[in-house]
Design a protein around this motif. Sequence first.
Motif, PDB file in Angstrom:
ATOM      1  N   ARG A   1       0.879  -1.209  -0.029  1.00 14.45           N
ATOM      2  CA  ARG A   1      -0.083   0.130  -0.017  1.00 14.45           C
ATOM      3  C   ARG A   1       0.866   0.986   0.017  1.00 14.45           C
ATOM      4  O   ARG A   1       0.598   2.509  -0.727  1.00 14.45           O
ATOM      5  CB  ARG A   1      -1.212  -0.009   1.406  1.00 14.45           C
ATOM      6  N   PHE A   2       1.961   1.232   0.747  1.00 16.85           N
ATOM      7  CA  PHE A   2       2.840   2.320   0.812  1.00 16.85           C
ATOM      8  C   PHE A   2       3.385   2.738  -0.901  1.00 16.85           C
ATOM      9  O   PHE A   2       3.407   3.580  -1.385  1.00 16.85           O
ATOM     10  CB  PHE A   2       3.966   2.079   1.616  1.00 16.85           C
ATOM     11  N   TYR A   3       3.881   1.525  -1.405  1.00 22.37           N
ATOM     12  CA  TYR A   3       4.425   1.505  -2.792  1.00 22.37           C
ATOM     13  C   TYR A   3       3.267   2.124  -3.654  1.00 22.37           C
ATOM     14  O   TYR A   3       3.655   3.167  -4.368  1.00 22.37           O
ATOM     15  CB  TYR A   3       5.039   0.249  -3.263  1.00 22.37           C
ATOM     16  N   GLY A   4       2.175   1.844  -3.275  1.00 17.31           N
ATOM     17  CA  GLY A   4       1.039   2.321  -4.368  1.00 17.31           C
ATOM     18  C   GLY A   4       0.872   3.825  -4.072  1.00 17.31           C
ATOM     19  O   GLY A   4       0.832   4.635  -5.153  1.00 17.31           O
ATOM     20  N   ARG A   5       0.799   3.995  -2.938  1.00 15.54           N
ATOM     21  CA  ARG A   5       0.709   5.462  -2.638  1.00 15.54           C
ATOM     22  C   ARG A   5       1.908   6.533  -3.023  1.00 15.54           C
ATOM     23  O   ARG A   5       1.489   7.353  -3.444  1.00 15.54           O
ATOM     24  CB  ARG A   5       0.277   6.007  -1.077  1.00 15.54           C
ATOM     25  N   TYR A   6       3.044   6.035  -3.150  1.00 12.46           N
ATOM     26  CA  TYR A   6       4.073   6.414  -3.251  1.00 12.46           C
ATOM     27  C   TYR A   6       4.132   6.612  -5.261  1.00 12.46           C
ATOM     28  O   TYR A   6       4.791   7.792  -5.707  1.00 12.46           O
ATOM     29  CB  TYR A   6       5.374   5.941  -3.071  1.00 12.46           C
ATOM     30  N   GLY A   7       3.244   5.827  -5.580  1.00 14.61           N
ATOM     31  CA  GLY A   7       3.325   6.104  -7.167  1.00 14.61           C
ATOM     32  C   GLY A   7       3.940   4.843  -7.957  1.00 14.61           C
ATOM     33  O   GLY A   7       3.961   4.764  -8.903  1.00 14.61           O
ATOM     34  N   PHE A   8       4.407   3.859  -7.096  1.00 14.46           N
ATOM     35  CA  PHE A   8       4.807   2.687  -8.043  1.00 14.46           C
ATOM     36  C   PHE A   8       3.666   1.835  -8.445  1.00 14.46           C
ATOM     37  O   PHE A   8       2.677   1.980  -7.961  1.00 14.46           O
ATOM     38  CB  PHE A   8       5.333   1.657  -6.769  1.00 14.46           C
ATOM     39  N   LYS A   9       3.959   1.070  -9.740  1.00  5.74           N
ATOM     40  CA  LYS A   9       3.090   0.208 -10.100  1.00  5.74           C
ATOM     41  C   LYS A   9       3.363  -0.879 -10.103  1.00  5.74           C
ATOM     42  O   LYS A   9       4.500  -1.444 -10.350  1.00  5.74           O
ATOM     43  CB  LYS A   9       2.735   0.693 -11.777  1.00  5.74           C
ATOM     44  N   LEU A  10       2.511  -2.035  -9.856  1.00  2.80           N
ATOM     45  CA  LEU A  10       2.523  -3.444  -9.949  1.00  2.80           C
ATOM     46  C   LEU A  10       3.104  -3.930 -11.180  1.00  2.80           C
ATOM     47  O   LEU A  10       2.109  -3.533 -12.199  1.00  2.80           O
ATOM     48  CB  LEU A  10       1.433  -4.204  -9.430  1.00  2.80           C
ATOM     49  N   GLY A  11       4.283  -4.406 -11.399  1.00  2.00           N
ATOM     50  CA  GLY A  11       4.754  -4.877 -12.864  1.00  2.00           C
ATOM     51  C   GLY A  11       4.753  -6.462 -13.130  1.00  2.00           C
ATOM     52  O   GLY A  11       4.669  -6.657 -14.130  1.00  2.00           O
ATOM     53  N   GLY A  12       4.764  -7.156 -11.867  1.00  5.04           N
ATOM     54  CA  GLY A  12       4.995  -8.406 -12.160  1.00  5.04           C
ATOM     55  C   GLY A  12       4.950  -9.273 -10.960  1.00  5.04           C
ATOM     56  O   GLY A  12       4.956  -8.814  -9.852  1.00  5.04           O
ATOM     57  N   PHE A  13       5.152 -10.582 -11.085  1.00  6.15           N
ATOM     58  CA  PHE A  13       5.188 -11.572  -9.770  1.00  6.15           C
ATOM     59  C   PHE A  13       5.903 -12.744 -10.253  1.00  6.15           C
ATOM     60  O   PHE A  13       6.157 -13.208 -11.312  1.00  6.15           O
ATOM     61  CB  PHE A  13       3.899 -11.920  -9.466  1.00  6.15           C
ATOM     62  N   ASP A  14       6.532 -13.504  -9.052  1.00 10.28           N
ATOM     63  CA  ASP A  14       6.981 -14.790  -9.231  1.00 10.28           C
ATOM     64  C   ASP A  14       6.590 -15.563  -8.176  1.00 10.28           C
ATOM     65  O   ASP A  14       6.964 -15.485  -6.994  1.00 10.28           O
ATOM     66  CB  ASP A  14       8.550 -14.414  -9.234  1.00 10.28           C
ATOM     67  N   ARG A  15       5.844 -16.554  -8.365  1.00  9.87           N
ATOM     68  CA  ARG A  15       5.245 -17.549  -7.516  1.00  9.87           C
ATOM     69  C   ARG A  15       6.461 -18.451  -6.841  1.00  9.87           C
ATOM     70  O   ARG A  15       6.335 -19.308  -5.889  1.00  9.87           O
ATOM     71  CB  ARG A  15       4.476 -18.354  -7.985  1.00  9.87           C
ATOM     72  N   HIS A  16       7.656 -18.601  -7.753  1.00  7.02           N
ATOM     73  CA  HIS A  16       8.549 -19.759  -7.134  1.00  7.02           C
ATOM     74  C   HIS A  16       9.996 -19.093  -6.629  1.00  7.02           C
ATOM     75  O   HIS A  16      10.941 -19.702  -6.127  1.00  7.02           O
ATOM     76  CB  HIS A  16       9.003 -20.554  -8.362  1.00  7.02           C
ATOM     77  N   LEU A  17       9.957 -17.771  -6.395  1.00  5.51           N
ATOM     78  CA  LEU A  17      11.162 -17.045  -5.760  1.00  5.51           C
ATOM     79  C   LEU A  17      11.549 -17.467  -4.385  1.00  5.51           C
ATOM     80  O   LEU A  17      12.912 -17.730  -4.363  1.00  5.51           O
ATOM     81  CB  LEU A  17      11.023 -15.314  -5.808  1.00  5.51           C
ATOM     82  N   TYR A  18      10.803 -17.952  -3.713  1.00  7.00           N
ATOM     83  CA  TYR A  18      11.007 -18.226  -2.249  1.00  7.00           C
ATOM     84  C   TYR A  18      10.895 -19.896  -2.073  1.00  7.00           C
ATOM     85  O   TYR A  18      11.315 -20.204  -0.890  1.00  7.00           O
ATOM     86  CB  TYR A  18      10.110 -17.525  -1.282  1.00  7.00           C
ATOM     87  N   ASP A  19      10.575 -20.515  -3.092  1.00  9.79           N
ATOM     88  CA  ASP A  19      10.546 -22.145  -3.035  1.00  9.79           C
ATOM     89  C   ASP A  19      11.450 -22.782  -2.036  1.00  9.79           C
ATOM     90  O   ASP A  19      11.109 -23.609  -1.301  1.00  9.79           O
ATOM     91  CB  ASP A  19      10.197 -22.679  -4.012  1.00  9.79           C
ATOM     92  N   GLU A  20      12.744 -22.416  -2.386  1.00  9.78           N
ATOM     93  CA  GLU A  20      13.804 -23.016  -1.758  1.00  9.78           C
ATOM     94  C   GLU A  20      14.343 -22.538  -0.572  1.00  9.78           C
ATOM     95  O   GLU A  20      15.228 -23.047   0.191  1.00  9.78           O
ATOM     96  CB  GLU A  20      14.918 -23.265  -2.621  1.00  9.78           C
ATOM     97  N   ILE A  21      13.905 -21.592   0.206  1.00 13.85           N
ATOM     98  CA  ILE A  21      14.250 -21.008   1.250  1.00 13.85           C
ATOM     99  C   ILE A  21      13.408 -21.786   2.441  1.00 13.85           C
ATOM    100  O   ILE A  21      12.086 -21.779   2.761  1.00 13.85           O
ATOM    101  CB  ILE A  21      13.846 -19.462   1.334  1.00 13.85           C
ATOM    102  N   PRO A  22      14.234 -22.593   3.328  1.00  9.44           N
ATOM    103  CA  PRO A  22      13.596 -23.506   4.180  1.00  9.44           C
ATOM    104  C   PRO A  22      12.787 -22.734   5.279  1.00  9.44           C
ATOM    105  O   PRO A  22      11.856 -23.315   6.037  1.00  9.44           O
ATOM    106  CB  PRO A  22      14.669 -24.294   4.669  1.00  9.44           C
ATOM    107  N   VAL A  23      13.329 -21.482   5.755  1.00 11.81           N
ATOM    108  CA  VAL A  23      12.593 -20.692   6.735  1.00 11.81           C
ATOM    109  C   VAL A  23      11.211 -20.338   6.620  1.00 11.81           C
ATOM    110  O   VAL A  23      10.791 -19.479   7.473  1.00 11.81           O
ATOM    111  CB  VAL A  23      13.686 -19.685   7.167  1.00 11.81           C
ATOM    112  N   HIS A  24      10.798 -20.378   5.392  1.00 14.17           N
ATOM    113  CA  HIS A  24       9.528 -19.649   4.829  1.00 14.17           C
ATOM    114  C   HIS A  24       8.346 -20.633   5.459  1.00 14.17           C
ATOM    115  O   HIS A  24       8.365 -21.559   4.661  1.00 14.17           O
ATOM    116  CB  HIS A  24       9.561 -19.155   3.438  1.00 14.17           C
ATOM    117  N   PRO A  25       7.637 -20.505   6.437  1.00  9.47           N
ATOM    118  CA  PRO A  25       6.795 -21.466   6.941  1.00  9.47           C
ATOM    119  C   PRO A  25       5.542 -21.147   5.977  1.00  9.47           C
ATOM    120  O   PRO A  25       4.723 -22.089   5.761  1.00  9.47           O
ATOM    121  CB  PRO A  25       6.266 -21.127   8.136  1.00  9.47           C
TER     122      PRO A  25
END
Length: 179
Positions: A138-162
Amino acid sequence: MQIERVQNISPESLGKADFSFDVEEEAVPPFDGPALTNVAPVERYTKRYRVDPEIFDAQDDSRSMIAVAREGGQVAGYIVASRAWNNCAQIDGFAVDRAYRRQGLGRQLMDEAVCWTREQGLRVVRLETQTNNIPACRFYGRYGFKLGGFDRHLYDEIPVHPRRETALFWYFSIGEIEK
């Protein structure tokens, strides 16, 4: 509170800063921007980031910038930007201590990164956050950033992400550079 550019930040200087945040909702697909439009409530939990000290190591002045805000010697917030391979400025780290949120400090730090971006002759700032960091989105949106993309697998191999998280990529155009 003053923002200053520094060569590095030692892990010790982060001291008692609390960069955690509470998650009460998460973004859900579709992530088709330019704004984040779909969120769903989740059972509340607190997320704590491990600050990666490598982002603060011996920054090359010509390719990166660190700005810090201090209050009484303690770090209240920081932002780290660098020149990415595609000639965008990339935000490598950005955090504000809980005690200083919603007071304009995040905007001041981002302003410093945008200023550095202009100094570098770049026109776009890029950053990444996660689907569970709705306050940041929400901060980024208010600042003027635009959502440009996503990655569903960027964090797949990080074991600490529950939880399964999706990376969201935001872009801010600073317009034409004045010569």
